[in-house]
Design an enzyme around this catalytic site. Sequence first.
Site, PDB file in Angstrom:
ATOM      1  N   VAL A  59       0.840  -1.196   0.000  1.00 51.09           N
ATOM      2  CA  VAL A  59       0.000   0.000   0.000  1.00 51.09           C
ATOM      3  C   VAL A  59       0.879   1.252   0.000  1.00 51.09           C
ATOM      4  O   VAL A  59       1.702   1.419   0.897  1.00 51.09           O
ATOM      5  CB  VAL A  59      -0.903  -0.006   1.257  1.00 51.09           C
ATOM      6  CG1 VAL A  59      -1.692   1.289   1.355  1.00 51.09           C
ATOM      7  CG2 VAL A  59      -1.837  -1.216   1.236  1.00 51.09           C
ATOM      8  N   PRO A  60       0.697   2.130  -0.995  1.00 49.53           N
ATOM      9  CA  PRO A  60       1.570   3.303  -1.135  1.00 49.53           C
ATOM     10  C   PRO A  60       1.181   4.443  -0.205  1.00 49.53           C
ATOM     11  O   PRO A  60       0.728   5.505  -0.648  1.00 49.53           O
ATOM     12  CB  PRO A  60       1.391   3.690  -2.604  1.00 49.53           C
ATOM     13  CG  PRO A  60      -0.023   3.308  -2.905  1.00 49.53           C
ATOM     14  CD  PRO A  60      -0.274   2.051  -2.100  1.00 49.53           C
ATOM     15  N   CYS A  61       1.369   4.237   1.084  1.00 49.59           N
ATOM     16  CA  CYS A  61       0.919   5.254   2.036  1.00 49.59           C
ATOM     17  C   CYS A  61       1.750   6.534   1.938  1.00 49.59           C
ATOM     18  O   CYS A  61       1.322   7.573   2.432  1.00 49.59           O
ATOM     19  CB  CYS A  61       0.937   4.703   3.456  1.00 49.59           C
ATOM     20  SG  CYS A  61       2.518   4.046   3.976  1.00 49.59           S
ATOM     21  N   HIS A  62       2.909   6.470   1.300  1.00 50.90           N
ATOM     22  CA  HIS A  62       3.695   7.697   1.132  1.00 50.90           C
ATOM     23  C   HIS A  62       3.036   8.650   0.144  1.00 50.90           C
ATOM     24  O   HIS A  62       3.409   9.808   0.064  1.00 50.90           O
ATOM     25  CB  HIS A  62       5.110   7.353   0.657  1.00 50.90           C
ATOM     26  CG  HIS A  62       5.162   6.674  -0.673  1.00 50.90           C
ATOM     27  ND1 HIS A  62       4.760   5.369  -0.859  1.00 50.90           N
ATOM     28  CD2 HIS A  62       5.533   7.128  -1.887  1.00 50.90           C
ATOM     29  CE1 HIS A  62       4.909   5.050  -2.143  1.00 50.90           C
ATOM     30  NE2 HIS A  62       5.368   6.099  -2.782  1.00 50.90           N
TER      31      HIS A  62
END
Length: 120
Positions: A59-62
């Site tokens: 998951v690309p939480c950045h």
Amino acid sequence: MTPLAEKTYILLKTVPKGRITTYKALADALGTKAYRAIGQIMRNNPYSFEEYLDLKQRVPCHRVVASDGTIGGFKGEKTGETIRRKIALLRKEGVIIRNNRVVDFKKMEYVFDKVHKRAL
DNA sequence: TATTTGACCAAGA
DNA sequence: ATCTTGGCCAAAT
């Protein structure tokens, strides 16, 4: 994994490299006003983009920033070296950042469409 | 069940 | 351009 967390991760995975979204935009798209909870959910992200290897699941939480274009937090922190890593990840994907803020942030924002919402 | 805690937000000053 | 302040609500305690 809570219900909101599951939906949030599914939706967030549709944000492509080089684009960003916000805590509030995620909440809005999911039909909740709990945008603060979205931050909690990012903090608990079990599929860290840096550490998790499975491309399909991570998951690309950045790619989630604050509504005013400032960077927001990362890995449970809001300042320091941890945030520099978030910035580095975004820059590597082509996002321009100056003074802890995404340049042209409105243009970089990915807008969720019906297809993505339907998948929830 | 009740209270506390936030990777937040919008509006004011 | 900062900075408070009050509000928000899912999750954790």
